[in-house]
Write a protein that holds these residues in place. Sequence first.
Motif, PDB file in Angstrom:
ATOM      1  N   ALA A 235      65.477  65.226  53.909  1.00  0.00           N
ATOM      2  CA  ALA A 235      65.256  63.789  54.776  1.00  0.00           C
ATOM      3  C   ALA A 235      63.755  63.791  54.467  1.00  0.00           C
ATOM      4  N   GLN A 236      62.852  64.761  54.672  1.00  0.00           N
ATOM      5  CA  GLN A 236      61.335  64.791  54.618  1.00  0.00           C
ATOM      6  C   GLN A 236      61.109  64.058  53.460  1.00  0.00           C
ATOM      7  N   LEU A 237      61.857  64.539  52.063  1.00  0.00           N
ATOM      8  CA  LEU A 237      61.503  64.158  50.927  1.00  0.00           C
ATOM      9  C   LEU A 237      62.213  62.930  50.077  1.00  0.00           C
ATOM     10  N   GLY A 238      62.963  62.418  51.101  1.00  0.00           N
ATOM     11  CA  GLY A 238      63.539  61.234  50.730  1.00  0.00           C
ATOM     12  C   GLY A 238      64.437  61.394  49.672  1.00  0.00           C
ATOM     13  N   LEU A 239      65.105  62.717  49.677  1.00  0.00           N
ATOM     14  CA  LEU A 239      66.117  62.864  48.601  1.00  0.00           C
ATOM     15  C   LEU A 239      67.517  62.465  48.895  1.00  0.00           C
TER      16      LEU A 239
ATOM     17  N   LEU B   6      57.827  72.449  42.578  1.00  0.00           N
ATOM     18  CA  LEU B   6      57.765  73.403  43.640  1.00  0.00           C
ATOM     19  C   LEU B   6      56.974  73.220  44.722  1.00  0.00           C
ATOM     20  N   ASP B   7      55.742  72.647  44.108  1.00  0.00           N
ATOM     21  CA  ASP B   7      54.519  72.402  45.160  1.00  0.00           C
ATOM     22  C   ASP B   7      55.133  71.384  46.206  1.00  0.00           C
ATOM     23  N   GLU B   8      55.750  70.400  45.588  1.00  0.00           N
ATOM     24  CA  GLU B   8      56.243  69.313  46.426  1.00  0.00           C
ATOM     25  C   GLU B   8      57.076  70.126  47.581  1.00  0.00           C
ATOM     26  N   ILE B   9      57.904  70.640  47.191  1.00  0.00           N
ATOM     27  CA  ILE B   9      59.164  71.212  48.166  1.00  0.00           C
ATOM     28  C   ILE B   9      58.479  72.146  48.907  1.00  0.00           C
ATOM     29  N   SER B  10      57.424  72.972  48.498  1.00  0.00           N
ATOM     30  CA  SER B  10      56.846  74.070  49.429  1.00  0.00           C
ATOM     31  C   SER B  10      56.108  73.305  50.562  1.00  0.00           C
ATOM     32  N   GLY B  11      55.694  71.988  50.136  1.00  0.00           N
ATOM     33  CA  GLY B  11      54.818  71.323  51.200  1.00  0.00           C
ATOM     34  C   GLY B  11      55.500  70.835  52.406  1.00  0.00           C
ATOM     35  N   SER B  12      56.826  70.641  52.142  1.00  0.00           N
ATOM     36  CA  SER B  12      58.010  70.416  53.397  1.00  0.00           C
ATOM     37  C   SER B  12      58.591  71.888  53.699  1.00  0.00           C
ATOM     38  N   ALA B  13      58.482  72.739  53.068  1.00  0.00           N
ATOM     39  CA  ALA B  13      59.407  73.800  53.569  1.00  0.00           C
ATOM     40  C   ALA B  13      58.655  74.797  54.604  1.00  0.00           C
TER      41      ALA B  13
ATOM     42  N   ALA C 192      58.289  78.009  53.980  1.00  0.00           N
ATOM     43  CA  ALA C 192      57.930  79.194  53.557  1.00  0.00           C
ATOM     44  C   ALA C 192      56.950  78.870  52.354  1.00  0.00           C
ATOM     45  N   ASP C 193      56.310  79.722  51.855  1.00  0.00           N
ATOM     46  CA  ASP C 193      55.230  79.320  50.943  1.00  0.00           C
ATOM     47  C   ASP C 193      55.604  79.220  49.418  1.00  0.00           C
ATOM     48  N   ARG C 194      54.886  78.657  48.742  1.00  0.00           N
ATOM     49  CA  ARG C 194      55.425  78.418  47.182  1.00  0.00           C
ATOM     50  C   ARG C 194      55.948  79.662  46.480  1.00  0.00           C
ATOM     51  N   ARG C 195      55.200  80.809  46.672  1.00  0.00           N
ATOM     52  CA  ARG C 195      55.174  81.995  45.562  1.00  0.00           C
ATOM     53  C   ARG C 195      56.746  82.558  46.112  1.00  0.00           C
ATOM     54  N   GLU C 196      56.972  82.679  47.425  1.00  0.00           N
ATOM     55  CA  GLU C 196      58.244  83.174  47.980  1.00  0.00           C
ATOM     56  C   GLU C 196      59.455  82.363  47.561  1.00  0.00           C
ATOM     57  N   ILE C 197      59.226  81.082  47.687  1.00  0.00           N
ATOM     58  CA  ILE C 197      60.381  79.957  47.208  1.00  0.00           C
ATOM     59  C   ILE C 197      60.600  80.235  45.558  1.00  0.00           C
ATOM     60  N   GLY C 198      59.397  80.490  44.774  1.00  0.00           N
ATOM     61  CA  GLY C 198      59.526  80.683  43.407  1.00  0.00           C
ATOM     62  C   GLY C 198      60.329  81.976  43.132  1.00  0.00           C
ATOM     63  N   ARG C 199      60.059  83.113  43.979  1.00  0.00           N
ATOM     64  CA  ARG C 199      60.775  84.398  43.638  1.00  0.00           C
ATOM     65  C   ARG C 199      62.368  83.986  44.113  1.00  0.00           C
TER      66      ARG C 199
ATOM     67  N   ASN D  72      51.132  64.809  42.349  1.00  0.00           N
ATOM     68  CA  ASN D  72      51.276  66.282  42.906  1.00  0.00           C
ATOM     69  C   ASN D  72      50.545  67.296  41.747  1.00  0.00           C
ATOM     70  N   VAL D  73      49.590  67.019  41.161  1.00  0.00           N
ATOM     71  CA  VAL D  73      48.711  67.895  40.042  1.00  0.00           C
ATOM     72  C   VAL D  73      47.350  67.571  40.452  1.00  0.00           C
ATOM     73  N   THR D  74      46.627  68.305  39.759  1.00  0.00           N
ATOM     74  CA  THR D  74      45.082  68.237  39.931  1.00  0.00           C
ATOM     75  C   THR D  74      44.454  67.139  39.111  1.00  0.00           C
ATOM     76  N   GLU D  75      43.380  66.570  39.344  1.00  0.00           N
ATOM     77  CA  GLU D  75      42.654  65.693  38.444  1.00  0.00           C
ATOM     78  C   GLU D  75      42.015  66.265  37.118  1.00  0.00           C
ATOM     79  N   VAL D  76      41.675  67.414  37.515  1.00  0.00           N
ATOM     80  CA  VAL D  76      41.492  68.352  35.938  1.00  0.00           C
ATOM     81  C   VAL D  76      42.623  68.247  35.036  1.00  0.00           C
ATOM     82  N   THR D  77      43.785  68.469  35.664  1.00  0.00           N
ATOM     83  CA  THR D  77      45.095  68.446  34.714  1.00  0.00           C
ATOM     84  C   THR D  77      45.248  66.950  34.165  1.00  0.00           C
ATOM     85  N   VAL D  78      45.164  66.139  34.915  1.00  0.00           N
ATOM     86  CA  VAL D  78      45.158  64.678  34.231  1.00  0.00           C
ATOM     87  C   VAL D  78      44.324  64.374  33.310  1.00  0.00           C
TER      88      VAL D  78
END
Length: 214
Positions: free
Chosen positions: A38-42, A89-96, A98-105, A191-197
């Motif tokens: 719901a939070q991510l509008g999926l 993963l960054d976007e989902i972890s932002g609403s979860a 649990a942290d990103r690393r744990e979700i990734g595992r 949801n990326v850095t300016e450096v990446t862009v």
Amino acid sequence: EKRPQLSRLRRLNKIISVSEPSEKNYIIAFAEIERIVAQLGLPKTIAEEAAILYRKAAKKRLIKGRSIESMAAACIYAACRMHKIPRGLDEISGSARADRREIGRSYRLLAKEVISKVPPSKATDYVPRLVNTLNLTAEVEQLAIKIIREAYSLRLTSGRMPKGLAAAAVYLAAILMNQKRTQREIASNANVTEVTVRNRFKELMEKLQFIVIV
């Protein structure tokens, strides 16, 4: 008569005592899935798919040693990938919760033990939503997709994060179509850095030989 009845009651009590915690875990997990979706509008299909994946993971005892929240979030991430809905993963972890690393595992375990094949994310999958959130036109979307396809044909995408490439392609396409957005705007919405862009943009400019006044 009483002894067999007592034996049945003991077995029933044992079954209930084992099943109750798992049912309680399902309730917590499904509530977390619905909250994140719901939070991510999926769409609801993602919540349904994630719930199915969570049950499969629980039956294989993959939750043991992991938090319910991390596996619930991992199931949403997997469901998005299966339905080609670009969410990182960054976007989902932002609403979860649990942290990103744990979700990734949790996701890696899920992918190994439950999901036979998950299609890899493509940069083109991220373009429509990014264009929409930036209020850009269909022409920008079409051009960005062409730029990405050209980048793939020239093998510029190896080792590159799909959403970073998508962000750079949209940035370049917007400039070419006189609908320029700042790198900060693009990065924030992708949801990326300016450096990446900036780095992906420079690569596209060099390899595709665009002449653009930024």
